[in-house]
Design a protein around this motif. Structure first.
Motif, PDB file in Angstrom:
ATOM      1  N   ARG A 106      -2.946 -21.922 -54.081  1.00  0.00           N
ATOM      2  CA  ARG A 106      -3.847 -20.936 -54.682  1.00  0.00           C
ATOM      3  C   ARG A 106      -3.471 -20.889 -56.155  1.00  0.00           C
ATOM      4  NH1 ARG A 106      -3.973 -15.648 -56.371  1.00  0.00           N
ATOM      5  NH2 ARG A 106      -5.867 -14.470 -55.951  1.00  0.00           N
ATOM      6  N   LEU A 107      -4.407 -21.291 -57.000  1.00  0.00           N
ATOM      7  CA  LEU A 107      -4.167 -21.364 -58.439  1.00  0.00           C
ATOM      8  C   LEU A 107      -5.090 -20.405 -59.170  1.00  0.00           C
ATOM      9  CD1 LEU A 107      -4.034 -25.265 -58.748  1.00  0.00           C
ATOM     10  CD2 LEU A 107      -2.100 -23.693 -58.536  1.00  0.00           C
ATOM     11  N   THR A 108      -4.746 -20.105 -60.412  1.00  0.00           N
ATOM     12  CA  THR A 108      -5.560 -19.227 -61.234  1.00  0.00           C
ATOM     13  C   THR A 108      -6.183 -20.050 -62.358  1.00  0.00           C
ATOM     14  OG1 THR A 108      -4.055 -17.408 -60.756  1.00  0.00           O
ATOM     15  CG2 THR A 108      -5.571 -17.117 -62.607  1.00  0.00           C
ATOM     16  N   GLU A 109      -7.511 -20.004 -62.414  1.00  0.00           N
ATOM     17  CA  GLU A 109      -8.237 -20.708 -63.473  1.00  0.00           C
ATOM     18  C   GLU A 109      -7.965 -20.043 -64.820  1.00  0.00           C
ATOM     19  OE1 GLU A 109     -10.025 -23.398 -63.162  1.00  0.00           O
ATOM     20  OE2 GLU A 109     -10.540 -23.550 -61.054  1.00  0.00           O
ATOM     21  N   ASP A 110      -8.330 -20.741 -65.904  1.00  0.00           N
ATOM     22  CA  ASP A 110      -8.132 -20.190 -67.249  1.00  0.00           C
ATOM     23  C   ASP A 110      -8.866 -18.862 -67.439  1.00  0.00           C
ATOM     24  OD1 ASP A 110      -6.519 -22.316 -67.907  1.00  0.00           O
ATOM     25  OD2 ASP A 110      -8.126 -23.462 -68.862  1.00  0.00           O
ATOM     26  N   ASP A 111      -9.975 -18.680 -66.706  1.00  0.00           N
ATOM     27  CA  ASP A 111     -10.740 -17.436 -66.834  1.00  0.00           C
ATOM     28  C   ASP A 111     -10.195 -16.328 -65.937  1.00  0.00           C
ATOM     29  OD1 ASP A 111     -11.522 -18.206 -64.291  1.00  0.00           O
ATOM     30  OD2 ASP A 111     -13.641 -18.449 -64.785  1.00  0.00           O
ATOM     31  N   GLY A 112      -9.067 -16.593 -65.243  1.00  0.00           N
ATOM     32  CA  GLY A 112      -8.451 -15.588 -64.387  1.00  0.00           C
ATOM     33  C   GLY A 112      -8.916 -15.611 -62.949  1.00  0.00           C
ATOM     34  N   ARG A 113      -9.892 -16.478 -62.644  1.00  0.00           N
ATOM     35  CA  ARG A 113     -10.428 -16.544 -61.283  1.00  0.00           C
ATOM     36  C   ARG A 113      -9.496 -17.362 -60.398  1.00  0.00           C
ATOM     37  NH1 ARG A 113     -14.662 -19.819 -58.399  1.00  0.00           N
ATOM     38  NH2 ARG A 113     -14.395 -21.343 -60.038  1.00  0.00           N
ATOM     39  N   PRO A 114      -9.137 -16.845 -59.206  1.00  0.00           N
ATOM     40  CA  PRO A 114      -8.313 -17.634 -58.293  1.00  0.00           C
ATOM     41  C   PRO A 114      -9.158 -18.690 -57.574  1.00  0.00           C
ATOM     42  CG  PRO A 114      -8.790 -15.507 -57.316  1.00  0.00           C
ATOM     43  CD  PRO A 114      -9.386 -15.494 -58.701  1.00  0.00           C
ATOM     44  N   VAL A 115      -8.544 -19.818 -57.287  1.00  0.00           N
ATOM     45  CA  VAL A 115      -9.233 -20.897 -56.578  1.00  0.00           C
ATOM     46  C   VAL A 115      -8.211 -21.656 -55.737  1.00  0.00           C
ATOM     47  CG1 VAL A 115      -8.968 -22.596 -58.445  1.00  0.00           C
ATOM     48  CG2 VAL A 115     -10.882 -22.801 -56.844  1.00  0.00           C
ATOM     49  N   VAL A 116      -8.659 -22.179 -54.610  1.00  0.00           N
ATOM     50  CA  VAL A 116      -7.791 -22.960 -53.732  1.00  0.00           C
ATOM     51  C   VAL A 116      -7.896 -24.433 -54.114  1.00  0.00           C
ATOM     52  CG1 VAL A 116      -7.382 -23.686 -51.340  1.00  0.00           C
ATOM     53  CG2 VAL A 116      -7.951 -21.304 -51.843  1.00  0.00           C
ATOM     54  N   HIS A 117      -6.755 -25.072 -54.279  1.00  0.00           N
ATOM     55  CA  HIS A 117      -6.660 -26.487 -54.664  1.00  0.00           C
ATOM     56  C   HIS A 117      -6.118 -27.289 -53.493  1.00  0.00           C
ATOM     57  CE1 HIS A 117      -5.886 -30.068 -56.987  1.00  0.00           C
ATOM     58  NE2 HIS A 117      -4.586 -29.980 -56.791  1.00  0.00           N
ATOM     59  N   GLY A 118      -6.704 -28.470 -53.251  1.00  0.00           N
ATOM     60  CA  GLY A 118      -6.338 -29.285 -52.095  1.00  0.00           C
ATOM     61  C   GLY A 118      -5.386 -30.422 -52.402  1.00  0.00           C
ATOM     62  N   LEU A 119      -4.435 -30.636 -51.494  1.00  0.00           N
ATOM     63  CA  LEU A 119      -3.419 -31.681 -51.584  1.00  0.00           C
ATOM     64  C   LEU A 119      -3.311 -32.387 -50.234  1.00  0.00           C
ATOM     65  CD1 LEU A 119      -0.590 -29.299 -52.868  1.00  0.00           C
ATOM     66  CD2 LEU A 119      -2.035 -30.680 -54.338  1.00  0.00           C
ATOM     67  N   VAL A 120      -2.416 -33.357 -50.175  1.00  0.00           N
ATOM     68  CA  VAL A 120      -2.103 -34.065 -48.930  1.00  0.00           C
ATOM     69  C   VAL A 120      -0.598 -33.984 -48.698  1.00  0.00           C
ATOM     70  CG1 VAL A 120      -2.020 -36.355 -47.849  1.00  0.00           C
ATOM     71  CG2 VAL A 120      -4.052 -35.659 -49.112  1.00  0.00           C
ATOM     72  N   ALA A 121      -0.210 -33.913 -47.433  1.00  0.00           N
ATOM     73  CA  ALA A 121       1.205 -34.069 -47.067  1.00  0.00           C
ATOM     74  C   ALA A 121       1.296 -35.258 -46.124  1.00  0.00           C
ATOM     75  CB  ALA A 121       1.751 -32.816 -46.403  1.00  0.00           C
ATOM     76  N   LEU A 122       2.353 -36.032 -46.276  1.00  0.00           N
ATOM     77  CA  LEU A 122       2.529 -37.199 -45.419  1.00  0.00           C
ATOM     78  C   LEU A 122       3.962 -37.261 -44.910  1.00  0.00           C
ATOM     79  CD1 LEU A 122       4.204 -39.710 -46.997  1.00  0.00           C
ATOM     80  CD2 LEU A 122       2.119 -39.667 -48.358  1.00  0.00           C
ATOM     81  N   LEU A 123       4.106 -37.982 -43.798  1.00  0.00           N
ATOM     82  CA  LEU A 123       5.421 -38.211 -43.201  1.00  0.00           C
ATOM     83  C   LEU A 123       5.543 -39.701 -42.958  1.00  0.00           C
ATOM     84  CD1 LEU A 123       8.036 -37.009 -41.916  1.00  0.00           C
ATOM     85  CD2 LEU A 123       6.770 -36.977 -39.749  1.00  0.00           C
ATOM     86  N   LEU A 124       6.335 -40.369 -43.787  1.00  0.00           N
ATOM     87  CA  LEU A 124       6.492 -41.808 -43.604  1.00  0.00           C
ATOM     88  C   LEU A 124       7.195 -42.098 -42.284  1.00  0.00           C
ATOM     89  CD1 LEU A 124       7.465 -43.328 -47.071  1.00  0.00           C
ATOM     90  CD2 LEU A 124       5.282 -43.465 -45.883  1.00  0.00           C
ATOM     91  N   PRO A 125       6.800 -43.160 -41.583  1.00  0.00           N
ATOM     92  CA  PRO A 125       7.477 -43.520 -40.333  1.00  0.00           C
ATOM     93  C   PRO A 125       8.985 -43.632 -40.549  1.00  0.00           C
ATOM     94  CG  PRO A 125       5.495 -44.824 -40.598  1.00  0.00           C
ATOM     95  CD  PRO A 125       5.679 -44.055 -41.880  1.00  0.00           C
TER      96      PRO A 125
END
Length: 199
Positions: A106-125
């Motif tokens: 959950r990040l805050t835009e420059d205008d103060g608006r919160p927004v959800v940002h997407g990432l990936v998590a991985l588990l190498l064998p």
């Protein structure tokens, strides 16, 4: 931050579904192309990350009005926001047997608006810990890299602004994320529908 999988059943992070459709020919062909030059799981994971980060422009950077959300569509159109690009990377990883899930900030835009940002998590064998990767795409002020050690994400979390990391590694996109993508006809609608939180 230590990502926490929502289930200990790794098969949940290897399966194909409507969004992470790694059984689709577009995903399979892309994975095979990347695998041909990257034979080990680490090399492949890095190649897949670099491909999605660098070869699939973030639509808010490029000005592309199309809204893509299925992994195969993201790879075909080479277009998407952070959520869509994360879907593509997770599908490419799963296509080659690397458990992968979706994470969020959950990040805050420059205008103060919160927004959800997407990432990936991985588990190498053979690995014993999940690592987060951010395929959003670099630009001035954004410098993310593939890393199994210190995280090299696109955006730092600023607690003083109300930012925070969601620790959960999701096997499928949360409803709020998928609804924003599916219900938006273009980039302008999508910008207005981006969730401010996952709860």
């Amino acid at each position: 931050m230590e990502p926490i999988p929502e289930t200990t059943d790794l098969s949940a992070y290897l399966g194909a579904d409507e969004v992470l459709d790694h059984d689709h020919p577009q995903v399979r062909q892309t994975a095979a192309l990347l695998r041909s030059a990257a034979p080990t799981p680490y090399e492949y994971a890095k190649a897949a990350y670099d491909y999605v980060r660098d070869e699939v422009p973030h639509s808010f950077d490029s000005g592309d009005d199309r809204v893509s959300w299925r992994a195969s569509e993201v790879l075909r159109t080479r277009n998407g926001i952070c959520y869509a690009k994360s879907h593509a990377l997770a599908a490419l990883l799963r296509a080659e047997g690397i458990p992968a899930g979706l994470c969020y900030q959950r990040l805050t835009e420059d205008d103060g608006r919160p927004v959800v940002h997407g990432l990936v998590a991985l588990l190498l064998p053979g690995g014993d810990r999940w690592t987060r990767q951010d395929p959003r795409g670099n630009k001035p002020g954004v410098d993310a890299h593939f890393s199994l050690g210190r995280e090299r994400l696109a955006f730092p979390v600023r607690p003083e602004s109300g930012d925070y990391d969601y620790p959960t590694v999701y096997a499928a996109p949360p409803a709020a994320v998928l609804a924003a993508l599916r219900e938006s006809a273009d980039r302008t609608e999508l910008a207005a529908r981006l969730p401010a939180a996952l709860e």
